[in-house]
Motif scaffolding. Sequence first.
Motif, PDB file in Angstrom:
ATOM      1  N   ARG A   1      -2.589  -1.958  -2.923  1.00  0.00           N
ATOM      2  CA  ARG A   1      -3.236  -3.150  -2.484  1.00  0.00           C
ATOM      3  C   ARG A   1      -4.844  -2.997  -2.587  1.00  0.00           C
ATOM      4  O   ARG A   1      -5.606  -3.338  -1.798  1.00  0.00           O
ATOM      5  CB  ARG A   1      -2.982  -3.778  -1.219  1.00  0.00           C
ATOM      6  N   ARG A   2      -5.145  -2.397  -3.756  1.00  0.00           N
ATOM      7  CA  ARG A   2      -6.685  -2.097  -4.094  1.00  0.00           C
ATOM      8  C   ARG A   2      -6.968  -3.043  -5.107  1.00  0.00           C
ATOM      9  O   ARG A   2      -6.292  -3.940  -5.919  1.00  0.00           O
ATOM     10  CB  ARG A   2      -6.749  -0.547  -4.557  1.00  0.00           C
ATOM     11  N   SER A   3      -8.355  -3.405  -5.321  1.00  0.00           N
ATOM     12  CA  SER A   3      -8.833  -4.245  -6.119  1.00  0.00           C
ATOM     13  C   SER A   3      -9.200  -3.942  -7.501  1.00  0.00           C
ATOM     14  O   SER A   3      -9.191  -2.477  -7.538  1.00  0.00           O
ATOM     15  CB  SER A   3     -10.258  -4.831  -5.412  1.00  0.00           C
ATOM     16  N   ALA A   4      -9.371  -4.560  -8.564  1.00  0.00           N
ATOM     17  CA  ALA A   4      -9.762  -4.499  -9.778  1.00  0.00           C
ATOM     18  C   ALA A   4     -11.071  -3.810  -9.881  1.00  0.00           C
ATOM     19  O   ALA A   4     -12.055  -4.100  -9.273  1.00  0.00           O
ATOM     20  CB  ALA A   4      -9.468  -5.504 -10.855  1.00  0.00           C
ATOM     21  N   SER A   5     -11.251  -2.884 -10.924  1.00  0.00           N
ATOM     22  CA  SER A   5     -12.506  -2.141 -11.068  1.00  0.00           C
ATOM     23  C   SER A   5     -12.725  -1.928 -12.756  1.00  0.00           C
ATOM     24  O   SER A   5     -11.754  -1.663 -13.333  1.00  0.00           O
ATOM     25  CB  SER A   5     -12.771  -0.933 -10.302  1.00  0.00           C
ATOM     26  N   LEU A   6     -13.798  -2.012 -13.171  1.00  0.00           N
ATOM     27  CA  LEU A   6     -14.136  -1.653 -14.540  1.00  0.00           C
ATOM     28  C   LEU A   6     -14.466  -0.230 -14.915  1.00  0.00           C
ATOM     29  O   LEU A   6     -14.979   0.201 -16.056  1.00  0.00           O
ATOM     30  CB  LEU A   6     -15.125  -2.595 -15.318  1.00  0.00           C
ATOM     31  N   SER A   7     -14.406   0.382 -13.794  1.00  0.00           N
ATOM     32  CA  SER A   7     -14.740   1.997 -13.760  1.00  0.00           C
ATOM     33  C   SER A   7     -16.200   2.163 -14.318  1.00  0.00           C
ATOM     34  O   SER A   7     -16.342   2.897 -15.316  1.00  0.00           O
ATOM     35  CB  SER A   7     -13.708   2.473 -14.563  1.00  0.00           C
ATOM     36  N   PRO A   8     -17.275   1.656 -13.701  1.00  0.00           N
ATOM     37  CA  PRO A   8     -18.451   1.594 -14.328  1.00  0.00           C
ATOM     38  C   PRO A   8     -19.048   2.977 -14.092  1.00  0.00           C
ATOM     39  O   PRO A   8     -18.752   3.990 -13.431  1.00  0.00           O
ATOM     40  CB  PRO A   8     -19.219   0.654 -13.219  1.00  0.00           C
ATOM     41  N   THR A   9     -19.883   3.261 -15.105  1.00  0.00           N
ATOM     42  CA  THR A   9     -20.558   4.651 -15.271  1.00  0.00           C
ATOM     43  C   THR A   9     -22.004   4.397 -16.002  1.00  0.00           C
ATOM     44  O   THR A   9     -22.521   3.378 -16.007  1.00  0.00           O
ATOM     45  CB  THR A   9     -19.723   5.541 -16.235  1.00  0.00           C
TER      46      THR A   9
ATOM     47  N   GLY B   1     -16.061   9.755 -11.543  1.00  0.00           N
ATOM     48  CA  GLY B   1     -15.404   8.757 -11.120  1.00  0.00           C
ATOM     49  C   GLY B   1     -15.277   7.506 -11.916  1.00  0.00           C
ATOM     50  O   GLY B   1     -14.847   6.443 -11.496  1.00  0.00           O
ATOM     51  N   SER B   2     -15.164   7.744 -13.145  1.00  0.00           N
ATOM     52  CA  SER B   2     -14.990   6.826 -14.243  1.00  0.00           C
ATOM     53  C   SER B   2     -14.184   7.316 -15.502  1.00  0.00           C
ATOM     54  O   SER B   2     -14.417   8.705 -15.589  1.00  0.00           O
ATOM     55  CB  SER B   2     -16.443   6.305 -14.718  1.00  0.00           C
ATOM     56  N   ILE B   3     -13.417   6.481 -16.126  1.00  0.00           N
ATOM     57  CA  ILE B   3     -12.620   6.997 -17.139  1.00  0.00           C
ATOM     58  C   ILE B   3     -13.362   7.094 -18.424  1.00  0.00           C
ATOM     59  O   ILE B   3     -12.989   7.763 -19.378  1.00  0.00           O
ATOM     60  CB  ILE B   3     -11.252   6.047 -17.335  1.00  0.00           C
ATOM     61  N   TRP B   4     -14.732   6.218 -18.706  1.00  0.00           N
ATOM     62  CA  TRP B   4     -15.247   6.132 -19.850  1.00  0.00           C
ATOM     63  C   TRP B   4     -15.892   7.405 -20.333  1.00  0.00           C
ATOM     64  O   TRP B   4     -15.708   7.787 -21.498  1.00  0.00           O
ATOM     65  CB  TRP B   4     -16.503   5.157 -19.787  1.00  0.00           C
ATOM     66  N   PRO B   5     -16.371   8.447 -19.678  1.00  0.00           N
ATOM     67  CA  PRO B   5     -16.918   9.449 -20.191  1.00  0.00           C
ATOM     68  C   PRO B   5     -15.930  10.277 -20.807  1.00  0.00           C
ATOM     69  O   PRO B   5     -15.988  10.924 -21.858  1.00  0.00           O
ATOM     70  CB  PRO B   5     -17.605  10.262 -18.954  1.00  0.00           C
ATOM     71  N   SER B   6     -14.746  10.507 -19.991  1.00  0.00           N
ATOM     72  CA  SER B   6     -13.424  11.282 -20.616  1.00  0.00           C
ATOM     73  C   SER B   6     -13.047  10.608 -21.790  1.00  0.00           C
ATOM     74  O   SER B   6     -12.518  11.281 -22.765  1.00  0.00           O
ATOM     75  CB  SER B   6     -12.524  11.536 -19.498  1.00  0.00           C
ATOM     76  N   TRP B   7     -12.940   9.297 -21.778  1.00  0.00           N
ATOM     77  CA  TRP B   7     -12.431   8.414 -22.881  1.00  0.00           C
ATOM     78  C   TRP B   7     -13.147   8.824 -24.310  1.00  0.00           C
ATOM     79  O   TRP B   7     -12.691   9.026 -25.211  1.00  0.00           O
ATOM     80  CB  TRP B   7     -12.446   7.005 -22.551  1.00  0.00           C
ATOM     81  N   ILE B   8     -14.596   8.833 -24.097  1.00  0.00           N
ATOM     82  CA  ILE B   8     -15.588   8.960 -25.357  1.00  0.00           C
ATOM     83  C   ILE B   8     -15.141  10.357 -25.840  1.00  0.00           C
ATOM     84  O   ILE B   8     -15.036  10.471 -27.042  1.00  0.00           O
ATOM     85  CB  ILE B   8     -16.926   8.892 -24.861  1.00  0.00           C
ATOM     86  N   SER B   9     -15.107  11.130 -24.984  1.00  0.00           N
ATOM     87  CA  SER B   9     -14.735  12.738 -25.244  1.00  0.00           C
ATOM     88  C   SER B   9     -13.359  12.854 -26.050  1.00  0.00           C
ATOM     89  O   SER B   9     -13.215  13.175 -26.973  1.00  0.00           O
ATOM     90  CB  SER B   9     -14.775  13.624 -23.980  1.00  0.00           C
ATOM     91  N   HIS B  10     -12.468  12.212 -25.297  1.00  0.00           N
ATOM     92  CA  HIS B  10     -10.883  12.037 -25.894  1.00  0.00           C
ATOM     93  C   HIS B  10     -10.891  11.461 -27.463  1.00  0.00           C
ATOM     94  O   HIS B  10     -10.105  11.830 -28.159  1.00  0.00           O
ATOM     95  CB  HIS B  10     -10.121  11.338 -25.009  1.00  0.00           C
ATOM     96  N   LEU B  11     -11.637  10.195 -27.398  1.00  0.00           N
ATOM     97  CA  LEU B  11     -11.842   9.684 -28.699  1.00  0.00           C
ATOM     98  C   LEU B  11     -12.223  10.172 -29.899  1.00  0.00           C
ATOM     99  O   LEU B  11     -11.722  10.381 -30.923  1.00  0.00           O
ATOM    100  CB  LEU B  11     -12.514   8.320 -28.646  1.00  0.00           C
ATOM    101  N   VAL B  12     -13.351  11.180 -29.532  1.00  0.00           N
ATOM    102  CA  VAL B  12     -13.997  11.841 -30.677  1.00  0.00           C
ATOM    103  C   VAL B  12     -13.079  13.232 -30.859  1.00  0.00           C
ATOM    104  O   VAL B  12     -12.847  13.400 -32.125  1.00  0.00           O
ATOM    105  CB  VAL B  12     -15.213  12.598 -30.033  1.00  0.00           C
ATOM    106  N   VAL B  13     -12.382  13.787 -30.083  1.00  0.00           N
ATOM    107  CA  VAL B  13     -11.532  14.933 -30.447  1.00  0.00           C
ATOM    108  C   VAL B  13     -10.139  14.262 -30.972  1.00  0.00           C
ATOM    109  O   VAL B  13      -9.846  15.081 -32.198  1.00  0.00           O
ATOM    110  CB  VAL B  13     -10.892  15.369 -28.980  1.00  0.00           C
TER     111      VAL B  13
END
Length: 224
Positions: free
Chosen positions: A51-59, A196-208
């Motif tokens: 029962r948590r709210s939505a978040s865009l995982s800001p960074t 605390g955000s998925i975006w830095p790891s996503w950028i890294s993952h995307l490049v790899v």
Amino acid sequence: MVLLVPVPSVAVAWAANASEGASADAAGIFYVASKVWLLALPFGWHFLVDRRSASLSPTSGRRLAVGALLGLAIAALILGVRHAIGTEWLDGEVLRANLARLGVDTRASFVVMAVLLSLGNSLMEEIVWRWFVVEKCVEALPDRAGGWAVPLSAAFFTAHHVFALDAHFTAPIVALASVGVFVGGWIWSALYRRTGSIWPSWISHLVVDAALMWIGYDLLFGTT
């Protein structure tokens, strides 16, 4: 965790070992359903159980830059290893045959698949294995064992990749690449815990993933 972690391993193993006909069709349906489940369960659990709210995982831009630099460093290492081993362990024929079964047998179709995997699949994996699995590992472990959440989530992340790699490559490559996947999963989980955000790891993952797709393209079609 029990409802989520084994699903991709079962799906990949079944799809890789299914024979032609009804068995292959059933494996394909389960594989697609597993992708839906991998997103539906984390979001459903987040909103309906926790029962948590939505978040865009800001960074911040600085953290995105750190992720990009980490991705470039990992990609450079992968490309260096690829150059070092040459064609001794890597044979594109099995990969070519497996992809042809999926209708990926031209340069254009491979590029489309590579873009979709690099952009979409990497994002899905960050949502599942970093945002959801890392958080649940932290919650499940005692406070003093909280540091184990990162390697544990990396191990879960690696499991289904072993089956996927085994379908295309020889044992030495499977072993080497599995170690690489585990290390990558560890780095991205640690990056998620730090930011605390998925975006830095996503950028890294995307490049790899883009580097890996380049290697696949080279194996299948050559780059000259």
